[in-house]
Design an enzyme around this catalytic site. Sequence first.
Site: not given
Ligand SMILES: [Zn+2]
Length: 349
Positions: A287
């Site tokens: 992320e």
């Molecule tokens: Zn996502």
Amino acid sequence: MCAVVGAVVIGAGLLTPPSASAAPGAPQAPSVASLAASAPAGLIPDRPMPEEVARALTRVARASDGRVRLGTVGSSNEQRPLPLASVGTGGVRLLYLTQQHGDEPLGTPAAVRALWALGVPDSAWHRWLRSRVTLDIVVQVNPDGAVRNQRYNHDPSAGGEYSEPGVGYDINRFHNPLTPIEDIPVPEARAILRRWHATHPAIVVDYHMQGRYLQPDGRETTASILWPTTTLAGEAAVTRSRQVAVRNFDVLTSVAGANVTRYPGGDYEGIARNGYGILGSASLLVELSDLPPEQADFQIRTAFTSMIATVHGAANGSLWRTDPARADTIPERGPSLPDVTTLRRADAA
Ligand SMILES: [Zn+2]
């Protein structure tokens, strides 16, 4: 608070730590910086539309003299092609996914640049790497969401769990290997699952974006990572996933200058990170934080570094000599940055 972000000079660029011995006969790896520099400026925008992805991939394939091969894994619900780009002919298979959530774009330009860096130059190291691995990348898994800058795919008939009724489905909740593929209502997830079953990749890495957070030490988090957390994933797959996480933590921290935490993700089997772990792959979620636009290139470089380091560690086997227990030392993600309005309504992977 985030003055350190983006101002980092890329260091020695070692893809494999000196402590991890290289495979016998493996040529000296180039630095990440030189690999990144091999891709031309302007190859792809930071937030590309599907036609820009297609144009950039075509350019990469042409420049590579066929070493980057293009195809599709299927079509979106709105009948856009789901682009598959492959490089290498080796027996170790990897699968990278970008932009399952249409409003989380930066993994996509990173993938296009990585395909150039791995497929276009033809040094001894490049030939060695491509003889060891086959890397598949589904570049922009959610083109319908990308054109709308939305998390979900586009499906006005969507309803039920993990959907936004009338808008679409959250593709990254529909990789559940316990569900018969034909019963999954999301064509993008079906396509990825079918590709997995056709190729049985040893490693799956899924690139997303999150909001903005602080590290436990007060610096700003620039990336978070996590391995499968479902109890249905086998011990061997979880161990290998944690090894991939440790290598990513080390390289993103030391080479990309990223501030990395463990992502606080859930256990649901339909999340790609969990689903492909259940199927037996080493599986990792990456992320990137949603930093201000002037730091987009830094964030793309972070994902690029992850992509290169993971495929290199798979090629020389050094990933599997990483201590998986060190995954537990990756710091927990800290609080959300209080003075930042995050753009997305939910940043769960
Ligand atoms: Zn996502």
